[in-house]
Design a protein around this motif. Sequence first.
Motif, PDB file in Angstrom:
ATOM      1  N   ILE A  20       0.830  -1.209   0.000  1.00 11.83           N
ATOM      2  CA  ILE A  20       0.000   0.000   0.000  1.00 11.83           C
ATOM      3  C   ILE A  20       0.863   1.257   0.000  1.00 11.83           C
ATOM      4  CG2 ILE A  20      -1.763   1.307   1.279  1.00 11.83           C
ATOM      5  CD1 ILE A  20      -2.725  -1.341  -0.176  1.00 11.83           C
ATOM      6  N   ASN A  26      -0.377   2.871  -5.061  1.00 10.11           N
ATOM      7  CA  ASN A  26      -1.369   3.589  -4.256  1.00 10.11           C
ATOM      8  C   ASN A  26      -1.965   4.849  -4.872  1.00 10.11           C
ATOM      9  OD1 ASN A  26       0.428   5.750  -3.737  1.00 10.11           O
ATOM     10  ND2 ASN A  26       1.158   4.812  -1.837  1.00 10.11           N
ATOM     11  N   TYR A  31      -6.491   5.565   1.085  1.00  7.98           N
ATOM     12  CA  TYR A  31      -5.945   5.221   2.396  1.00  7.98           C
ATOM     13  C   TYR A  31      -5.335   6.470   3.008  1.00  7.98           C
ATOM     14  CZ  TYR A  31      -5.823   0.065   1.958  1.00  7.98           C
ATOM     15  OH  TYR A  31      -6.134  -1.265   1.865  1.00  7.98           O
TER      16      TYR A  31
END
Length: 167
Positions: A20, A26, A31
């Motif tokens: 991630i 990403n 996130y």
Amino acid sequence: MKVQLRKFVKEDIPNKVRWINDRNNNQYLHYDLPLNIPQTEIWYENNKYRTDRYDAVIVCDDVAVGLIGLLSISGGRAEYYVTLGEREFKGKGIAKKATDLLLHYAFFEIGLQEVYLYTEIDNIGAQRLFERCGFIEMALERDSALNRGRNVDRYYYVVSSDYKSKG
């Protein structure tokens, strides 16, 4: 190439954090970055027994290569997600095979009627994958999410239980 899914376990946390946090992975993920091991361990402990989600690891030839799963499982529906984390495994059809396995699980093992997803309009590669896997673009939602401080437009895709794997 043998692709399998297995349930996410605590030992997968370092891979999740690495995948991630990788800028190549990403760009379109929503996130709070960067992830770290302690916060991801808390996430894992808070989610490991939930029945409204299914978090899995994509395994190719016995190597963990990514994440895939279902969120908000309720009322015969769930939201799909996927991240292929290992760069050298990208572009080889692994995400397609993993998605087919996940959709088989969703429809034939837990009896869902529909799986949906959202993808930013600029994420063309993901859209190609989703369409090859049977997802149908249903709507364009303007300013429907925040990514790194800016509003983004997203497509809403759906695949229903009459899904047939395209192998």
